[in-house]
Design an enzyme around this catalytic site. Structure first.
Site, PDB file in Angstrom:
ATOM      1  N   GLU A  53     -10.942  67.791  63.429  1.00  0.00           N
ATOM      2  CA  GLU A  53     -11.522  69.114  63.274  1.00  0.00           C
ATOM      3  C   GLU A  53     -12.861  69.223  63.983  1.00  0.00           C
ATOM      4  O   GLU A  53     -13.612  68.250  64.083  1.00  0.00           O
ATOM      5  CB  GLU A  53     -11.698  69.422  61.780  1.00  0.00           C
ATOM      6  N   CYS A 107     -20.622  71.283  56.164  1.00  0.00           N
ATOM      7  CA  CYS A 107     -20.886  69.836  56.208  1.00  0.00           C
ATOM      8  C   CYS A 107     -20.154  69.113  55.098  1.00  0.00           C
ATOM      9  O   CYS A 107     -20.245  69.499  53.933  1.00  0.00           O
ATOM     10  CB  CYS A 107     -22.372  69.560  55.983  1.00  0.00           C
ATOM     11  N   CYS A 135     -18.704  62.933  50.336  1.00  0.00           N
ATOM     12  CA  CYS A 135     -18.150  63.455  51.594  1.00  0.00           C
ATOM     13  C   CYS A 135     -16.621  63.479  51.556  1.00  0.00           C
ATOM     14  O   CYS A 135     -15.988  62.478  51.221  1.00  0.00           O
ATOM     15  CB  CYS A 135     -18.637  62.578  52.751  1.00  0.00           C
ATOM     16  N   CYS A 158     -19.902  71.581  66.323  1.00  0.00           N
ATOM     17  CA  CYS A 158     -19.918  70.312  65.596  1.00  0.00           C
ATOM     18  C   CYS A 158     -18.619  69.587  65.946  1.00  0.00           C
ATOM     19  O   CYS A 158     -17.535  70.154  65.780  1.00  0.00           O
ATOM     20  CB  CYS A 158     -19.996  70.644  64.111  1.00  0.00           C
ATOM     21  N   CYS A 185     -13.187  58.330  58.276  1.00  0.00           N
ATOM     22  CA  CYS A 185     -14.457  57.592  58.367  1.00  0.00           C
ATOM     23  C   CYS A 185     -14.403  56.410  57.407  1.00  0.00           C
ATOM     24  O   CYS A 185     -13.821  56.502  56.331  1.00  0.00           O
ATOM     25  CB  CYS A 185     -15.625  58.508  57.999  1.00  0.00           C
TER      26      CYS A 185
HETATM   27  N1  SAH Z   1     -21.110  60.422  59.797  1.00  0.00           N
HETATM   28  C1  SAH Z   1     -22.273  61.043  60.282  1.00  0.00           C
HETATM   29  C2  SAH Z   1     -22.027  62.431  60.806  1.00  0.00           C
HETATM   30  C3  SAH Z   1     -21.070  63.276  60.034  1.00  0.00           C
HETATM   31  S1  SAH Z   1     -21.515  63.747  58.415  1.00  0.00           S
HETATM   32  C4  SAH Z   1     -23.349  61.062  59.214  1.00  0.00           C
HETATM   33  O1  SAH Z   1     -23.060  60.773  58.065  1.00  0.00           O
HETATM   34  O2  SAH Z   1     -24.490  61.334  59.556  1.00  0.00           O
HETATM   35  C5  SAH Z   1     -22.626  65.099  58.733  1.00  0.00           C
HETATM   36  C6  SAH Z   1     -23.596  65.421  57.586  1.00  0.00           C
HETATM   37  O3  SAH Z   1     -22.899  66.014  56.492  1.00  0.00           O
HETATM   38  C7  SAH Z   1     -24.288  64.194  57.022  1.00  0.00           C
HETATM   39  O4  SAH Z   1     -25.686  64.385  57.021  1.00  0.00           O
HETATM   40  C8  SAH Z   1     -23.791  64.112  55.597  1.00  0.00           C
HETATM   41  O5  SAH Z   1     -24.768  63.556  54.762  1.00  0.00           O
HETATM   42  C9  SAH Z   1     -23.467  65.553  55.294  1.00  0.00           C
HETATM   43  N2  SAH Z   1     -22.493  65.741  54.212  1.00  0.00           N
HETATM   44  C10 SAH Z   1     -21.414  64.974  53.933  1.00  0.00           C
HETATM   45  N3  SAH Z   1     -20.752  65.462  52.870  1.00  0.00           N
HETATM   46  C11 SAH Z   1     -21.423  66.576  52.465  1.00  0.00           C
HETATM   47  C12 SAH Z   1     -21.207  67.554  51.440  1.00  0.00           C
HETATM   48  N4  SAH Z   1     -20.166  67.490  50.631  1.00  0.00           N
HETATM   49  N5  SAH Z   1     -22.084  68.570  51.343  1.00  0.00           N
HETATM   50  C13 SAH Z   1     -23.131  68.672  52.207  1.00  0.00           C
HETATM   51  N6  SAH Z   1     -23.375  67.797  53.201  1.00  0.00           N
HETATM   52  C14 SAH Z   1     -22.538  66.756  53.335  1.00  0.00           C
HETATM   53 FE1  SF4 Z   2     -18.697  59.146  57.142  1.00  0.00          FE
HETATM   54 FE2  SF4 Z   2     -18.967  61.341  55.644  1.00  0.00          FE
HETATM   55 FE3  SF4 Z   2     -20.648  59.297  55.299  1.00  0.00          FE
HETATM   56 FE4  SF4 Z   2     -20.804  60.775  57.535  1.00  0.00          FE
HETATM   57  S1  SF4 Z   2     -21.208  61.485  55.436  1.00  0.00           S
HETATM   58  S2  SF4 Z   2     -20.830  58.530  57.373  1.00  0.00           S
HETATM   59  S3  SF4 Z   2     -18.625  61.271  57.834  1.00  0.00           S
HETATM   60  S4  SF4 Z   2     -18.424  59.258  54.932  1.00  0.00           S
END
Ligand code: SAH
Ligand code: SF4
Length: 375
Positions: free
Chosen positions: A100, A347, A127, A113, A120
């Site tokens: 996605e 996010c 997440c 994005c 992951c």
């Molecule tokens: N894996 C990388 C990039 C993808 S995640 C990382 O973790 O940085 C992108 C952002 O989404 C990250 O900052 C993560 O902390 C945030 N994120 C993940 N799950 C979320 C949620 N349920 N609500 C809000 N932000 C979230």
């Molecule tokens: Fe992986 Fe989600 Fe953690 Fe980013 S926030 S490192 S996508 S598990």
């Protein structure tokens, strides 16, 4: 409709090649070097999805290339548009995996994005992508094709709009897919290809310390860096991001202190606000202490709920109070207003749900914490 061509398997893929790779490939075939550049530009500048679209090449040249190389293509499976204008694009890889990407309107411009992996391995507790586990890395072609398809979809839907920024904040941990990340950055920033400025690209990471040092030492690519800190201390970060048991906040911040920043750049710290977990004023104070002296800004991301986690978003008043406290303590702090949450595009909500992927039930941890993830 976005055309995609059927692609023969087992041949070198022009979409995964840097310009230098494509030139070397042409030379290795006994062709002139400029032929390599010619087809590379068709793929990465003009957006060709097969050799037949390369109209200034003779039919025999096209046939020669088609016999020796392929152009890997993602297929658009679904585009969902949110009521706030955010578009989530679900794409299918050649081996049938779903990924996605999200187009997020930001004033006059659009930020895209993109994903770096299918799923992951990092297992952050809040997440949705984490719950898929890691299926596989995306190759560099699959990473950049999200941008090319995003461009096409946007051009059809809103001809006046432009993608101005790319953020590696979709599915996956970009630094766990390091080589393909670097190749994709080289391709996207090449001024004979997509021509994206380095400062318009942001790589977001959960904080893989050894890879941060490696990224900082790269000379050809200089993206912005965003780090998902998400907690003001190790006790909380250990709980919500198991990777912290391998590289804790002290090690992470030491690596970031050593990270070479260009003039007028700063590191972005992302901080997901989870009600009752990391959103108190005392947490804000601890965060301020931690980041004192850093050239940075803090992006507060109110938790986006999804069925696989049990957290809650703090109240608007609590979010406000947390942000005000951060600002009062001298941190440059921004609130990321959730976008596209009605289509699970915000996010942390990317998990291929519309694809009918099974939703993995939340694993509630009891007893000792699991071993840290293997790097
Ligand atoms: N894996 C990388 C990039 C993808 S995640 C990382 O973790 O940085 C992108 C952002 O989404 C990250 O900052 C993560 O902390 C945030 N994120 C993940 N799950 C979320 C949620 N349920 N609500 C809000 N932000 C979230
Ligand atoms: Fe992986 Fe989600 Fe953690 Fe980013 S926030 S490192 S996508 S598990």
């Amino acid at each position: 409709m976005v055309p995609t061509g059927p692609v023969p398997e087992g041949l070198p893929d022009l979409r995964t090649m840097t310009l230098a790779d494509a030139e070397a490939f042409a030379v290795a075939q006994g062709w002139q070097r400029f032929r390599g550049e010619q087809v590379w530009r068709w793929v990465h500048d003009k957006g060709a999805r097969n050799f037949e679209e390369m109209t200034n090449l003779s039919q025999s040249t096209r046939d020669e290339f088609a016999a020796k190389a392929t152009i890997g293509c993602l297929t658009v499976a679904e585009v969902q548009t949110s009521k706030d204008g955010t578009r989530k694009i679900r794409m299918t890889t050649r081996d049938g995996a779903s990924i996605e990407s999200v187009l997020i309107p930001m004033g006059e411009h659009v930020t895209q994005c993109i994903s770096s992996q299918v799923g992951c391995a990092v297992d952050c507790q809040f997440c949705a992508t984490a719950k898929m586990g890691l299926k596989r890395n995306l190759d560099a072609g699959e990473i950049v094709d999200q941008v090319y398809l995003g461009k096409r979809i946007l051009a059809e839907a809103e001809p006046a709009a432009r993608i101005s920024n790319i953020v590696y904040m979709g599915m996956g941990e970009p630094l766990h897919n390091y080589d393909n990340l670097i190749t994709s950055l080289k391709i996207l920033t090449n001024d004979k290809g997509a021509k994206l400025a380095h400062r318009r690209i942001t790589v977001s990471t959960s904080g893989l310390v050894p890879k941060l040092a490696k990224l900082g030492a790269e000379t050809e690519v200089r993206p912005n860096l965003a780090v998902s800190l998400n907690a003001p201390n190790d006790a909380v970060r250990d709980m919500i991001m198991p990777i912290n048991r391998k590289w804790n906040i002290g090690k992470l911040l030491a690596a970031l202190k050593a990270y070479p920043l260009e003039q007028r750049r700063r590191i972005t710290f992302e901080y997901v606000l989870l009600a009752g977990v990391n959103d108190s004023l005392a947490d804000a104070a601890q965060l301020a202490k931690l980041l004192r002296g850093f050239k940075c800004k803090v992006n507060l991301i109110p938790y986006n709920p999804h069925p696989e986690a049990e957290y809650a978003r703090p109240s608007a008043a609590q979010i406000d109070a947390f942000q005000n406290e951060c600002k009062r303590l001298g941190m440059s702090t921004y609130l990321r207003i959730p976008k596209g949450d009605d289509i699970d595009a915000a996010c942390g909500q990317l998990a291929n749900r519309s694809n009918g992927s099974p939703v993995v039930p939340l694993r509630i941890r009891k007893g000792p914490p699991p071993p840290p993830p293997v790097e």
